[in-house]
Design a protein around this motif. Structure first.
Motif, short mmCIF file in Angstrom:
data_model
loop_
_atom_site.label_atom_id
_atom_site.label_comp_id
_atom_site.label_asym_id
_atom_site.label_seq_id
_atom_site.Cartn_x
_atom_site.Cartn_y
_atom_site.Cartn_z
N ILE A 13 12.53 8.97 -7.82
CA ILE A 13 11.86 9.99 -7.05
C ILE A 13 11.44 9.24 -5.61
N PRO A 14 11.63 10.32 -4.60
CA PRO A 14 11.22 10.04 -3.17
C PRO A 14 9.78 10.38 -3.12
N GLY A 15 9.24 9.72 -2.02
CA GLY A 15 7.83 10.07 -1.54
C GLY A 15 7.44 9.21 -0.41
N PHE A 16 6.23 9.39 -0.17
CA PHE A 16 5.42 8.31 0.75
C PHE A 16 4.44 7.53 -0.17
N ILE A 17 4.02 6.10 0.50
CA ILE A 17 3.34 5.30 -0.18
C ILE A 17 2.12 5.54 0.41
N VAL A 18 0.85 5.56 -0.59
CA VAL A 18 -0.56 5.53 -0.42
C VAL A 18 -1.19 4.30 -0.97
N PRO A 19 -1.26 3.16 -0.32
CA PRO A 19 -1.72 1.88 -0.82
C PRO A 19 -3.01 1.95 -1.68
N ILE A 20 -2.79 1.29 -2.91
CA ILE A 20 -3.94 1.08 -3.75
C ILE A 20 -4.33 -0.48 -3.50
N VAL A 64 2.39 -4.30 -1.01
CA VAL A 64 1.84 -3.30 -1.76
C VAL A 64 2.26 -3.58 -3.29
N SER A 65 1.30 -3.62 -4.11
CA SER A 65 1.77 -3.83 -5.49
C SER A 65 1.29 -2.80 -6.63
N ALA A 66 0.34 -1.68 -5.98
CA ALA A 66 0.04 -0.68 -6.69
C ALA A 66 -0.21 0.37 -5.58
N PHE A 67 0.38 1.55 -5.71
CA PHE A 67 0.19 2.80 -4.77
C PHE A 67 0.16 4.17 -5.32
N ILE A 68 -0.07 5.03 -4.82
CA ILE A 68 0.13 6.53 -5.23
C ILE A 68 1.35 7.06 -4.37
N LEU A 69 2.23 7.46 -5.20
CA LEU A 69 3.57 8.12 -4.50
C LEU A 69 2.98 9.53 -4.30
N ALA A 97 -0.80 13.16 2.52
CA ALA A 97 -1.41 13.49 1.45
C ALA A 97 -2.36 12.33 0.80
N CYS A 98 -3.67 13.05 0.30
CA CYS A 98 -4.75 11.92 -0.08
C CYS A 98 -5.59 11.15 0.99
N ILE A 99 -5.08 11.36 2.39
CA ILE A 99 -5.43 10.45 3.36
C ILE A 99 -6.08 11.49 4.48
N HIS A 100 -5.29 12.31 4.92
CA HIS A 100 -5.68 13.35 5.99
C HIS A 100 -5.81 14.68 5.33
N VAL A 101 -5.45 15.00 4.32
CA VAL A 101 -5.43 16.29 3.65
C VAL A 101 -6.21 16.45 2.33
N PRO A 102 -6.47 17.46 1.54
CA PRO A 102 -6.91 17.20 0.27
C PRO A 102 -5.76 16.77 -0.44
N PRO A 103 -5.74 16.02 -1.73
CA PRO A 103 -4.63 15.44 -2.35
C PRO A 103 -3.95 16.86 -2.97
N PRO A 104 -2.61 16.61 -3.26
CA PRO A 104 -1.96 17.53 -4.21
C PRO A 104 -2.69 17.43 -5.52
N PRO A 105 -2.17 18.49 -6.35
CA PRO A 105 -2.96 18.60 -7.66
C PRO A 105 -2.30 17.11 -8.50
N ALA A 106 -2.99 16.88 -9.63
CA ALA A 106 -2.58 15.58 -10.32
C ALA A 106 -1.17 15.57 -10.68
N ASN A 107 -0.47 16.68 -11.11
CA ASN A 107 0.97 16.83 -11.31
C ASN A 107 1.79 16.64 -10.20
N GLN A 108 1.19 16.34 -8.93
CA GLN A 108 2.23 16.18 -7.84
C GLN A 108 1.82 14.79 -7.41
N LEU A 109 1.31 13.77 -8.06
CA LEU A 109 1.05 12.48 -7.86
C LEU A 109 1.64 11.57 -8.74
N VAL A 110 2.07 10.18 -8.47
CA VAL A 110 2.55 9.44 -9.35
C VAL A 110 1.88 8.00 -8.91
N PHE A 111 1.32 7.47 -9.93
CA PHE A 111 0.67 5.94 -9.72
C PHE A 111 1.77 4.88 -10.09
N VAL A 112 2.14 4.16 -9.02
CA VAL A 112 3.26 3.25 -9.11
C VAL A 112 2.83 1.63 -9.04
#
Length: 169
Positions: free
Chosen positions: A82-89, A96-101, A107-122
């Protein structure tokens, strides 16, 4: 926060229960997913252009997260890309060893996060040396549904990454 981290690690450990050699062999064969594939049938994603930038003096972005209306379990236990962008955790050294894709930059930084079903914890056993929030990546690994919460957002999916590479089609 410790319980959230413990719960996340438990979910990821369950996803990563195959031996490393078997997972590495499986990573060569994967299912290509797009973000719309994570939505229940008939549901549409919130386009980034609809999500307004927020004043950082207002409530946190996680409080403005739209509610999720379900998840898809079709790919539980499957190796996906799956493609996406990294938000480091979490970091390990400089990687980075854990992040939100997330599906779009900011997403999650400058704007409200997408719904939970549009986020992947990696999570990844080998930290990824990200070049920043604007780097698009492809993540390959074992995928599954998971219910977790971070300070940034609620998340509905988890992926134990075997391979993270700069985005390419």
């Amino acid at each position: 926060m410790v319980n959230d981290l413990t719960n996340r690690r438990t979910v990821i450990a369950a996803l990563a229960s195959l031996p490393l050699g078997a997972r590495a062999a499986l990573a060569a064969e994967y299912i290509d997913l797009e973000w719309r594939d994570l939505l229940p049938k008939g549901q549409t994603a919130i386009p980034p252009v609809v999500q307004n930038l927020i004043d950082h003096d207002e409530m946190g972005t996680s409080a403005m997260q739209p509610k999720s209306s379900g998840v898809r379990t079709d790919w539980n236990g499957q190796i996906v890309r799956i493609p996406g962008f990294i938000v480091p955790i979490e970091y390990s050294g400089s990687g980075v060893s854990a992040f939100i894709l997330v599906p779009f930059v900011g997403a999650c930084i400058h704007v409200p996060p997408p719904p939970a079903n549009q986020l992947v914890f990696v999570t990844t056993p080998e930290p990824y040396e990200s070049s920043g929030l604007y780097e698009a990546v492809n993540v390959i690994g074992m995928f599954g549904t998971a219910s977790m919460s971070t300070q940034l957002a609620d998340i509905a999916y988890a992926l134990s990454a075997e391979k993270i590479v700069p985005f390419s089609i």
